[in-house]
Design a protein around this motif. Sequence first.
Motif, mmCIF file in Angstrom:
data_model
loop_
_atom_site.group_PDB
_atom_site.id
_atom_site.type_symbol
_atom_site.label_atom_id
_atom_site.label_comp_id
_atom_site.label_asym_id
_atom_site.label_seq_id
_atom_site.Cartn_x
_atom_site.Cartn_y
_atom_site.Cartn_z
ATOM 1 N N LEU A 75 0.849 -1.184 0.000
ATOM 2 C CA LEU A 75 0.000 0.000 0.000
ATOM 3 C C LEU A 75 0.888 1.240 0.000
ATOM 4 O O LEU A 75 1.823 1.338 0.804
ATOM 5 C CB LEU A 75 -0.906 0.010 1.234
ATOM 6 C CG LEU A 75 -1.968 -1.091 1.273
ATOM 7 C CD1 LEU A 75 -2.593 -1.180 2.653
ATOM 8 C CD2 LEU A 75 -3.033 -0.837 0.212
ATOM 9 N N ILE A 76 0.603 2.164 -0.907
ATOM 10 C CA ILE A 76 1.308 3.441 -0.973
ATOM 11 C C ILE A 76 0.378 4.492 -0.372
ATOM 12 O O ILE A 76 -0.773 4.626 -0.792
ATOM 13 C CB ILE A 76 1.622 3.847 -2.430
ATOM 14 C CG1 ILE A 76 2.387 2.750 -3.157
ATOM 15 C CG2 ILE A 76 2.355 5.186 -2.467
ATOM 16 C CD1 ILE A 76 3.776 2.535 -2.700
ATOM 17 N N THR A 77 0.880 5.227 0.609
ATOM 18 C CA THR A 77 0.089 6.311 1.191
ATOM 19 C C THR A 77 0.703 7.650 0.799
ATOM 20 O O THR A 77 1.914 7.781 0.644
ATOM 21 C CB THR A 77 -0.014 6.202 2.726
ATOM 22 O OG1 THR A 77 1.278 5.948 3.281
ATOM 23 C CG2 THR A 77 -0.957 5.081 3.126
ATOM 24 N N SER A 78 -0.175 8.624 0.642
ATOM 25 C CA SER A 78 0.230 9.969 0.261
ATOM 26 C C SER A 78 -0.784 10.940 0.857
ATOM 27 O O SER A 78 -1.800 10.532 1.418
ATOM 28 C CB SER A 78 0.283 10.096 -1.270
ATOM 29 O OG SER A 78 -0.954 9.718 -1.837
ATOM 30 N N PHE A 120 5.881 10.149 0.365
ATOM 31 C CA PHE A 120 4.948 9.023 0.346
ATOM 32 C C PHE A 120 5.479 7.956 1.293
ATOM 33 O O PHE A 120 6.640 7.989 1.694
ATOM 34 C CB PHE A 120 4.776 8.448 -1.071
ATOM 35 C CG PHE A 120 6.051 7.918 -1.688
ATOM 36 C CD1 PHE A 120 6.382 6.573 -1.604
ATOM 37 C CD2 PHE A 120 6.914 8.765 -2.367
ATOM 38 C CE1 PHE A 120 7.546 6.089 -2.179
ATOM 39 C CE2 PHE A 120 8.078 8.296 -2.944
ATOM 40 C CZ PHE A 120 8.397 6.948 -2.859
ATOM 41 N N ALA A 121 4.614 7.023 1.637
ATOM 42 C CA ALA A 121 5.033 5.898 2.469
ATOM 43 C C ALA A 121 4.659 4.597 1.781
ATOM 44 O O ALA A 121 3.642 4.506 1.087
ATOM 45 C CB ALA A 121 4.382 5.961 3.851
ATOM 46 N N PRO A 165 0.600 9.912 5.767
ATOM 47 C CA PRO A 165 0.382 8.983 6.873
ATOM 48 C C PRO A 165 0.928 7.601 6.551
ATOM 49 O O PRO A 165 1.330 7.317 5.425
ATOM 50 C CB PRO A 165 -1.144 8.937 6.976
ATOM 51 C CG PRO A 165 -1.595 9.122 5.560
ATOM 52 C CD PRO A 165 -0.614 10.104 4.964
ATOM 53 N N ILE A 166 0.934 6.749 7.562
ATOM 54 C CA ILE A 166 1.197 5.326 7.376
ATOM 55 C C ILE A 166 -0.067 4.570 7.750
ATOM 56 O O ILE A 166 -0.987 5.140 8.343
ATOM 57 C CB ILE A 166 2.424 4.838 8.194
ATOM 58 C CG1 ILE A 166 2.231 5.104 9.685
ATOM 59 C CG2 ILE A 166 3.704 5.479 7.653
ATOM 60 C CD1 ILE A 166 3.353 4.557 10.571
ATOM 61 N N VAL A 167 -0.127 3.299 7.399
ATOM 62 C CA VAL A 167 -1.307 2.471 7.681
ATOM 63 C C VAL A 167 -1.063 1.695 8.964
ATOM 64 O O VAL A 167 -0.150 0.865 9.041
ATOM 65 C CB VAL A 167 -1.600 1.511 6.508
ATOM 66 C CG1 VAL A 167 -2.799 0.615 6.832
ATOM 67 C CG2 VAL A 167 -1.856 2.295 5.226
ATOM 68 N N CYS A 179 9.309 7.845 2.741
ATOM 69 C CA CYS A 179 10.179 8.356 1.679
ATOM 70 C C CYS A 179 9.871 9.799 1.330
ATOM 71 O O CYS A 179 8.715 10.219 1.350
ATOM 72 C CB CYS A 179 9.992 7.532 0.406
ATOM 73 S SG CYS A 179 10.342 5.783 0.593
ATOM 74 N N THR A 180 10.920 10.520 0.961
ATOM 75 C CA THR A 180 10.748 11.805 0.305
ATOM 76 C C THR A 180 11.007 11.578 -1.177
ATOM 77 O O THR A 180 11.759 10.678 -1.555
ATOM 78 C CB THR A 180 11.707 12.880 0.865
ATOM 79 O OG1 THR A 180 13.034 12.370 0.863
ATOM 80 C CG2 THR A 180 11.298 13.282 2.283
#
Length: 185
Positions: free
Chosen positions: A20-23, A68-69, A111-113, A122-123
Amino acid sequence: MYHEVKSNFFYLIHPLPGILITSIGKNNNPNVMSASWITPISINPPLISISLRPERYTYELIKETGDFAINIPDYSLRKAVFICGRYSGRKINKFKKSNLTPIPAKKIRSPIVKECLAHIECTLERIIDLPADHHIIIGRVQYAQAHEEFFKNTYIPEKFKPLLYFGKDIYGTIDTYEHIKTEEF
């Protein structure tokens, strides 16, 4: 007997991890999407890449806010990961739809899940605009964490059941593994 599968060549390297990619946007609305085309590309500096279509909402948010994470779920979250790949965050809140919980990250705005067992924050280092349907997003790892019950120096296979994506909405996990020792040869 072999048959040609050029139009589906990318499935030949599946299964891949279902992640999962979070933004987050400047409006502070978090987003989550599923992805599997991801790879580490450097240890020093710590860089990781994901391949995304430029029309994706996540791509837009990463360009907008610069971070993003990557969230690593286990097999128990397969239906949530499926949902996050079927809807656009432009239209619905995918965290609510998938019953996932966004929580603050340590080093980035996105955020993170909460339900995931590991996270890589990550930046945005660079986007490589390819003359193709996917572009490569390179992230510089700012922070990474894993649940100690499931990860020491690597994942503990007796406990961690990775979510694997085979393509075409097929998900699975592993049930067989072996630690091969050099001295055996």
